[in-house]
Design an enzyme around this catalytic site. Structure first.
Site, PDB file in Angstrom:
ATOM      1  N   ALA A  13      40.895 -28.603  -3.664  1.00  0.00           N
ATOM      2  CA  ALA A  13      40.690 -28.226  -5.069  1.00  0.00           C
ATOM      3  C   ALA A  13      39.317 -28.683  -5.560  1.00  0.00           C
ATOM      4  O   ALA A  13      38.709 -29.598  -5.016  1.00  0.00           O
ATOM      5  CB  ALA A  13      41.779 -28.848  -5.930  1.00  0.00           C
ATOM      6  N   LYS A  14      38.849 -28.026  -6.598  1.00  0.00           N
ATOM      7  CA  LYS A  14      37.617 -28.387  -7.295  1.00  0.00           C
ATOM      8  C   LYS A  14      37.936 -28.476  -8.779  1.00  0.00           C
ATOM      9  O   LYS A  14      38.963 -27.991  -9.235  1.00  0.00           O
ATOM     10  CB  LYS A  14      36.546 -27.309  -7.106  1.00  0.00           C
ATOM     11  CG  LYS A  14      36.109 -27.082  -5.681  1.00  0.00           C
ATOM     12  CD  LYS A  14      35.077 -25.975  -5.625  1.00  0.00           C
ATOM     13  CE  LYS A  14      34.655 -25.683  -4.200  1.00  0.00           C
ATOM     14  NZ  LYS A  14      33.700 -24.565  -4.149  1.00  0.00           N
ATOM     15  N   GLY A  15      37.037 -29.042  -9.518  1.00  0.00           N
ATOM     16  CA  GLY A  15      37.180 -29.036 -10.961  1.00  0.00           C
ATOM     17  C   GLY A  15      36.893 -27.644 -11.500  1.00  0.00           C
ATOM     18  O   GLY A  15      36.208 -26.854 -10.869  1.00  0.00           O
TER      19      GLY A  15
ATOM     20  N   GLY B 129      36.774 -25.241 -15.466  1.00  0.00           N
ATOM     21  CA  GLY B 129      36.837 -25.258 -16.914  1.00  0.00           C
ATOM     22  C   GLY B 129      35.475 -25.375 -17.553  1.00  0.00           C
ATOM     23  O   GLY B 129      35.325 -25.109 -18.725  1.00  0.00           O
ATOM     24  N   GLU B 130      34.477 -25.766 -16.774  1.00  0.00           N
ATOM     25  CA  GLU B 130      33.137 -25.897 -17.348  1.00  0.00           C
ATOM     26  C   GLU B 130      32.374 -24.575 -17.336  1.00  0.00           C
ATOM     27  O   GLU B 130      31.529 -24.342 -18.185  1.00  0.00           O
ATOM     28  CB  GLU B 130      32.314 -26.940 -16.575  1.00  0.00           C
ATOM     29  CG  GLU B 130      32.878 -28.333 -16.622  1.00  0.00           C
ATOM     30  CD  GLU B 130      33.914 -28.604 -15.534  1.00  0.00           C
ATOM     31  OE1 GLU B 130      34.154 -27.705 -14.692  1.00  0.00           O
ATOM     32  OE2 GLU B 130      34.492 -29.695 -15.524  1.00  0.00           O
TER      33      GLU B 130
END
Length: 146
Positions: free
Chosen positions: A96-98, A100-101
């Site tokens: 997974a990665k972050g 929402g940005e």
């Protein structure tokens, strides 16, 4: 990718279509991921079209509350079309990665470029964020020599 409609008489901009693509690695919770992306896009639309800090001539803040600081509501956010690019992160559990940005980073220039294209503005006429109706109308007047 943003598609907008601009009312030339008022300068009002409506985002009619937005296609978003995020590379968030392996998505563990698709519903949560879409919510993060939608919230980020809403923030980006706000930055592009609505959210401006205004002071009067003596430096008094005029937009100090949500009564006079405009933010987009659900009616200003179009139905989003989601695409995806999945590149697993080799350094994180589950790949997974972050996310929402990207919506608040990619949406403002996409919307402003769509406004610029819709008005067929020459490169020397710029509209700064937020592209509130008065700014858009003035840019169109400048283009038309009025």
């Amino acid at each position: 990718v943003a598609i907008v409609e601009v009312d030339p008489e008022t300068g009002r901009v409506e985002v009619t279509k937005l296609v978003v693509v995020d590379d968030s690695g392996v998505i563990v919770n698709p519903q949560l991921a879409r919510g993060q992306i939608a919230g980020s896009v809403a923030q980006g639309i706000g930055q592009a079209l609505y959210e401006g800090i205004v002071y009067d001539e003596s430096g008094q803040l005029l937009t100090g509350s949500l009564m006079n600081y405009s933010v987009p509501t659900a009616t200003e956010i179009p139905h989003l079309e989601y695409g995806e690019s999945i590149t697993p992160n080799p350094n994180a559990p589950f790949g997974a990665k972050g996310l929402g940005e990207s919506g608040c980073i990619g949406t403002p220039p996409a919307v402003l470029n769509a406004v610029h294209d819709a008005l067929d503005l020459p490169e020397d006429i710029e509209i700064e964020m937020p592209a509130m109706p008065e700014k858009v109308w003035r840019a169109l007047q400048q283009k038309n020599g009025s």
